[in-house]
Design a protein around this motif. Structure first.
Motif, PDB file in Angstrom:
ATOM      1  N   HIS A  47       0.924   5.246   8.050  1.00 56.33           N
ATOM      2  CA  HIS A  47       1.898   4.479   7.676  1.00 56.33           C
ATOM      3  C   HIS A  47       2.821   5.444   6.952  1.00 56.33           C
ATOM      4  CE1 HIS A  47      -1.027   3.638   4.793  1.00 56.33           C
ATOM      5  NE2 HIS A  47      -0.255   3.676   3.898  1.00 56.33           N
ATOM      6  N   PRO A  48       4.256   4.988   6.754  1.00 50.07           N
ATOM      7  CA  PRO A  48       5.297   5.582   5.891  1.00 50.07           C
ATOM      8  C   PRO A  48       4.612   5.449   4.178  1.00 50.07           C
ATOM      9  CG  PRO A  48       6.240   4.294   7.082  1.00 50.07           C
ATOM     10  CD  PRO A  48       4.993   4.061   7.373  1.00 50.07           C
ATOM     11  N   VAL A  49       4.545   6.536   3.438  1.00 50.28           N
ATOM     12  CA  VAL A  49       4.277   6.551   2.216  1.00 50.28           C
ATOM     13  C   VAL A  49       5.050   7.489   1.356  1.00 50.28           C
ATOM     14  CG1 VAL A  49       2.307   7.170   0.426  1.00 50.28           C
ATOM     15  CG2 VAL A  49       1.959   6.109   2.787  1.00 50.28           C
ATOM     16  N   VAL A  50       5.446   7.234   0.245  1.00 45.23           N
ATOM     17  CA  VAL A  50       6.353   7.948  -0.874  1.00 45.23           C
ATOM     18  C   VAL A  50       5.366   8.844  -1.739  1.00 45.23           C
ATOM     19  CG1 VAL A  50       7.967   7.962  -2.641  1.00 45.23           C
ATOM     20  CG2 VAL A  50       8.106   6.635  -0.623  1.00 45.23           C
ATOM     21  N   PHE A  51       5.481  10.088  -1.702  1.00 43.63           N
ATOM     22  CA  PHE A  51       4.487  10.943  -2.667  1.00 43.63           C
ATOM     23  C   PHE A  51       5.674  11.348  -3.724  1.00 43.63           C
ATOM     24  CE2 PHE A  51       1.921  11.200   1.058  1.00 43.63           C
ATOM     25  CZ  PHE A  51       0.643  11.123   0.202  1.00 43.63           C
ATOM     26  N   THR A  83      -2.224   8.620   5.613  1.00 40.21           N
ATOM     27  CA  THR A  83      -2.986   7.390   5.503  1.00 40.21           C
ATOM     28  C   THR A  83      -3.474   6.802   4.376  1.00 40.21           C
ATOM     29  OG1 THR A  83      -4.990   9.094   5.388  1.00 40.21           O
ATOM     30  CG2 THR A  83      -4.237   8.346   7.454  1.00 40.21           C
ATOM     31  N   ALA A  84      -2.878   7.614   3.046  1.00 44.44           N
ATOM     32  CA  ALA A  84      -3.131   7.142   1.764  1.00 44.44           C
ATOM     33  C   ALA A  84      -2.563   5.711   1.421  1.00 44.44           C
ATOM     34  CB  ALA A  84      -2.209   8.374   0.819  1.00 44.44           C
ATOM     35  N   THR A 136       4.324   0.220  -5.408  1.00 46.19           N
ATOM     36  CA  THR A 136       5.469   0.373  -4.276  1.00 46.19           C
ATOM     37  C   THR A 136       6.685   0.973  -4.921  1.00 46.19           C
ATOM     38  OG1 THR A 136       6.134  -1.995  -4.690  1.00 46.19           O
ATOM     39  CG2 THR A 136       4.377  -1.553  -2.860  1.00 46.19           C
ATOM     40  N   ILE A 137       7.600   1.224  -4.214  1.00 44.30           N
ATOM     41  CA  ILE A 137       8.690   1.857  -4.794  1.00 44.30           C
ATOM     42  C   ILE A 137      10.013   1.523  -3.516  1.00 44.30           C
ATOM     43  CG2 ILE A 137       8.618   3.983  -3.582  1.00 44.30           C
ATOM     44  CD1 ILE A 137       9.916   5.242  -6.016  1.00 44.30           C
ATOM     45  N   VAL A 150       2.495   7.070  -4.135  1.00 40.79           N
ATOM     46  CA  VAL A 150       1.337   7.830  -4.441  1.00 40.79           C
ATOM     47  C   VAL A 150       1.823   8.889  -5.462  1.00 40.79           C
ATOM     48  CG1 VAL A 150      -0.640   9.431  -3.948  1.00 40.79           C
ATOM     49  CG2 VAL A 150      -0.115   7.271  -2.551  1.00 40.79           C
ATOM     50  N   ASP A 151       1.492   8.809  -6.748  1.00 42.02           N
ATOM     51  CA  ASP A 151       1.797   9.914  -7.580  1.00 42.02           C
ATOM     52  C   ASP A 151       0.740  11.165  -7.546  1.00 42.02           C
ATOM     53  OD1 ASP A 151       3.810   8.271  -8.938  1.00 42.02           O
ATOM     54  OD2 ASP A 151       2.445   7.367 -10.232  1.00 42.02           O
TER      55      ASP A 151
END
Length: 86
Positions: free
Chosen positions: A10-14, A28-29, A34-35, A46-47
């Motif tokens: 899925h879409p994730v912001v790093f 997959t993280a 959320t942001i 995910v930081d």
């Protein structure tokens, strides 16, 4: 294709905290944080400690740390200029 074989992709912001940089990609993280992204949608964030924005290799700020002089140590151990050990 078998069902339930692959992880949730899925879409994730790093977010790179060191550089103040964030990017949206698919992964997959998982994260509980959320942001809200520029498109107005909310994504898990995910930081990370380091990314291509802050890594010395990619920023051009890499330095070679020569503790004890590796060349000098090599020459002491295996012989000096043109000399063969043994």
């Amino acid at each position: 294709m078998q069902q339930d074989k692959h992880p949730d992709y899925h879409p994730v912001v790093f977010r790179d905290r060191a550089a103040g940089y964030a990017f949206l990609t698919r992964s997959t993280a998982k994260s509980d944080q959320t942001i809200e992204w520029d498109d107005g949608k909310t994504y898990p964030v995910v930081d990370v400690e380091i990314s291509s924005e802050s890594h010395p290799f990619y920023t051009g700020k890499a330095r070679t740390v020569d503790t004890e002089g590796r060349v000098a140590r090599f020459e002491r151990r295996y012989g000096g200029e043109g000399g063969a050990a043994g």
